[in-house]
Design a protein around this motif. Sequence first.
Motif, PDB file in Angstrom:
ATOM      1  N   LYS A 217       0.862  -1.185   0.000  1.00  0.00           N
ATOM      2  CA  LYS A 217       0.000   0.000   0.000  1.00  0.00           C
ATOM      3  C   LYS A 217       0.896   1.232   0.000  1.00  0.00           C
ATOM      4  O   LYS A 217       1.951   1.217   0.643  1.00  0.00           O
ATOM      5  CB  LYS A 217      -0.873  -0.019   1.255  1.00  0.00           C
ATOM      6  N   ARG A 218       0.525   2.264  -0.713  1.00  0.00           N
ATOM      7  CA  ARG A 218       1.316   3.498  -0.720  1.00  0.00           C
ATOM      8  C   ARG A 218       0.410   4.676  -0.375  1.00  0.00           C
ATOM      9  O   ARG A 218      -0.770   4.685  -0.755  1.00  0.00           O
ATOM     10  CB  ARG A 218       1.928   3.761  -2.105  1.00  0.00           C
ATOM     11  N   VAL A 219       0.970   5.647   0.288  1.00  0.00           N
ATOM     12  CA  VAL A 219       0.211   6.867   0.579  1.00  0.00           C
ATOM     13  C   VAL A 219       1.009   8.029   0.004  1.00  0.00           C
ATOM     14  O   VAL A 219       2.216   8.136   0.246  1.00  0.00           O
ATOM     15  CB  VAL A 219       0.020   7.038   2.107  1.00  0.00           C
ATOM     16  N   THR A 220       0.347   8.856  -0.765  1.00  0.00           N
ATOM     17  CA  THR A 220       1.032  10.029  -1.323  1.00  0.00           C
ATOM     18  C   THR A 220       0.842  11.186  -0.360  1.00  0.00           C
ATOM     19  O   THR A 220      -0.292  11.536  -0.036  1.00  0.00           O
ATOM     20  CB  THR A 220       0.429  10.375  -2.702  1.00  0.00           C
ATOM     21  N   PRO A 221       1.943  11.758   0.137  1.00  0.00           N
ATOM     22  CA  PRO A 221       1.786  12.870   1.094  1.00  0.00           C
ATOM     23  C   PRO A 221       1.069  14.048   0.459  1.00  0.00           C
ATOM     24  O   PRO A 221       1.092  14.198  -0.769  1.00  0.00           O
ATOM     25  CB  PRO A 221       3.227  13.247   1.457  1.00  0.00           C
ATOM     26  N   GLU A 222       0.419  14.858   1.294  1.00  0.00           N
ATOM     27  CA  GLU A 222      -0.314  16.005   0.779  1.00  0.00           C
ATOM     28  C   GLU A 222       0.609  16.876  -0.071  1.00  0.00           C
ATOM     29  O   GLU A 222       1.760  17.132   0.314  1.00  0.00           O
ATOM     30  CB  GLU A 222      -0.861  16.816   1.961  1.00  0.00           C
ATOM     31  N   GLY A 223       0.125  17.260  -1.223  1.00  0.00           N
ATOM     32  CA  GLY A 223       0.940  18.088  -2.113  1.00  0.00           C
ATOM     33  C   GLY A 223       1.871  17.250  -2.980  1.00  0.00           C
ATOM     34  O   GLY A 223       2.529  17.758  -3.886  1.00  0.00           O
ATOM     35  N   GLY A 224       1.967  15.934  -2.699  1.00  0.00           N
ATOM     36  CA  GLY A 224       2.838  15.062  -3.484  1.00  0.00           C
ATOM     37  C   GLY A 224       2.118  14.532  -4.721  1.00  0.00           C
ATOM     38  O   GLY A 224       0.960  14.855  -4.973  1.00  0.00           O
ATOM     39  N   ARG A 225       2.832  13.728  -5.498  1.00  0.00           N
ATOM     40  CA  ARG A 225       2.253  13.186  -6.732  1.00  0.00           C
ATOM     41  C   ARG A 225       2.388  11.674  -6.715  1.00  0.00           C
ATOM     42  O   ARG A 225       3.449  11.140  -6.369  1.00  0.00           O
ATOM     43  CB  ARG A 225       3.018  13.732  -7.947  1.00  0.00           C
ATOM     44  N   ASP A 226       1.328  10.990  -7.135  1.00  0.00           N
ATOM     45  CA  ASP A 226       1.380   9.517  -7.154  1.00  0.00           C
ATOM     46  C   ASP A 226       2.555   9.021  -7.997  1.00  0.00           C
ATOM     47  O   ASP A 226       3.176   8.009  -7.695  1.00  0.00           O
ATOM     48  CB  ASP A 226       0.082   8.939  -7.752  1.00  0.00           C
ATOM     49  N   ILE A 227       2.865   9.748  -9.069  1.00  0.00           N
ATOM     50  CA  ILE A 227       3.905   9.306  -9.994  1.00  0.00           C
ATOM     51  C   ILE A 227       5.273   9.238  -9.294  1.00  0.00           C
ATOM     52  O   ILE A 227       6.161   8.484  -9.720  1.00  0.00           O
ATOM     53  CB  ILE A 227       3.947  10.219 -11.255  1.00  0.00           C
ATOM     54  N   ASP A 228       5.437   9.981  -8.204  1.00  0.00           N
ATOM     55  CA  ASP A 228       6.728   9.948  -7.502  1.00  0.00           C
ATOM     56  C   ASP A 228       7.013   8.580  -6.872  1.00  0.00           C
ATOM     57  O   ASP A 228       8.165   8.287  -6.551  1.00  0.00           O
ATOM     58  CB  ASP A 228       6.799  11.052  -6.434  1.00  0.00           C
TER      59      ASP A 228
END
Length: 349
Positions: free
Chosen positions: A114-125
């Motif tokens: 499972k991955r969580v994208t931090p606020e302001g981040g991008r899933d592609i990272d």
Amino acid sequence: MSQTQNKQIVLNERPQRGPITDKTFRTETNEIKQPGEGEVLVKVEYVSIDPTMRGWLNDVRSYLPPVQIGAVMRATSIGRVIKSNDSNFKEGDLVFDSFGWQEYWTGPGKAIQKRVTPEGGRDIDHMGLYGLTGMTAYVGLFEIGKLEDGDHVVISGAAGAVGQIATQIAVAHPKCKVTAIAGSQEKLDYLKKLGAHNVLNYKDADFKKQFKAIDNIDVYFDNVGGEILDLALGQLNPYARIIACGAISAYNAEKPTPIYNYFNLVSMKSTMRGFIVLDHADKFKQGSEYLAGLVKENKLKADYHVTYGLDTCVNTLRDMFEGKNFGKTVVSLKDQKEQEEEGFGKSRL
Ligand SMILES: NC(=O)c1ccc[n+]([C@@H]2O[C@H](COP(=O)([O-])OP(=O)(O)OC[C@H]3O[C@@H](n4cnc5c(N)ncnc54)[C@H](OP(=O)(O)O)[C@@H]3O)[C@@H](O)[C@H]2O)c1
């Protein structure tokens, strides 16, 4: 869920020595496999394109088994759970694994992350900056290359996925001097923007002469192997470290390039060490935090080369061997218009 069909790209035949051909892969459309007990169904959003894929097509012993004829092409990917029979996952969860070149993946929840994208981040990272790409640059420089203040760091394949991050880490490191090597003027301009102190185009007729004019090397981050590796071996400082990350110049080659300067490893008391990033998962948390710190200080940016639709996978892989990518190469299976509005597919530097 109305969609019932899953488009997949499978290995059709193994390429001989040399580049992949029009017959290497074929496209198939099959029924989406419904998840059983403990399984999830994932809609794939991004699939990775990597030089190492060329090696997975050969029937040889390597760090992973070869992709089998008729199997979906292996590729790390990011997707969203759309159906779950595993209590650890719910619809909408962002997940990462080797889902392959296909639109949907069905399998055990326990096999995926499972991955969580931090606020302001991008899933592609999760595919690039904080994915295996960023971790390769981090582990390569610090664990394998033992980067020290004031080192002269030379990086080949420097405008590519791993190279661009390695370049920026080295530029940010105290008193380091960075020489970045790539295959076009446009890439050299890009590398200068990233802060490289010295840039060289390995396609220039007098490249060897230019290379001999640079200072001796403390750390060589080798993404390409071949002649550039040999030149680097010829110009080591005592106790230099060569990070054997990859050898893209050899992946499609008919025969290996001879290495003449090997003995300098002995006379310059230097080390050359290969590594596979997957073996260093214990360093990923630390690596992500380090890279996030550089981003916060505005010392690190990740650029992506994005194409759209599963049908672009094969040509995008081919293009990589011709140097058409800047930064991390990813095929997006999401809506192109929506993504372009977010700024993907354009240089973000
Ligand atoms: N050890 C590990 O765990 C690990 C993990 C990830 C990647 N890698 C390796 O790291 C290297 C870089 O991977 P990446 O994903 O970051 O790819 P990438 O650099 O984004 O793409 C490959 C780049 O290689 C350059 N290239 C192509 N053919 C070349 C040649 N004959 N000689 C010199 N350069 C050539 C091209 O740029 P130009 O325009 O500059 O030619 C191309 O853009 C690869 O060797 C890969 O296998 C290793």
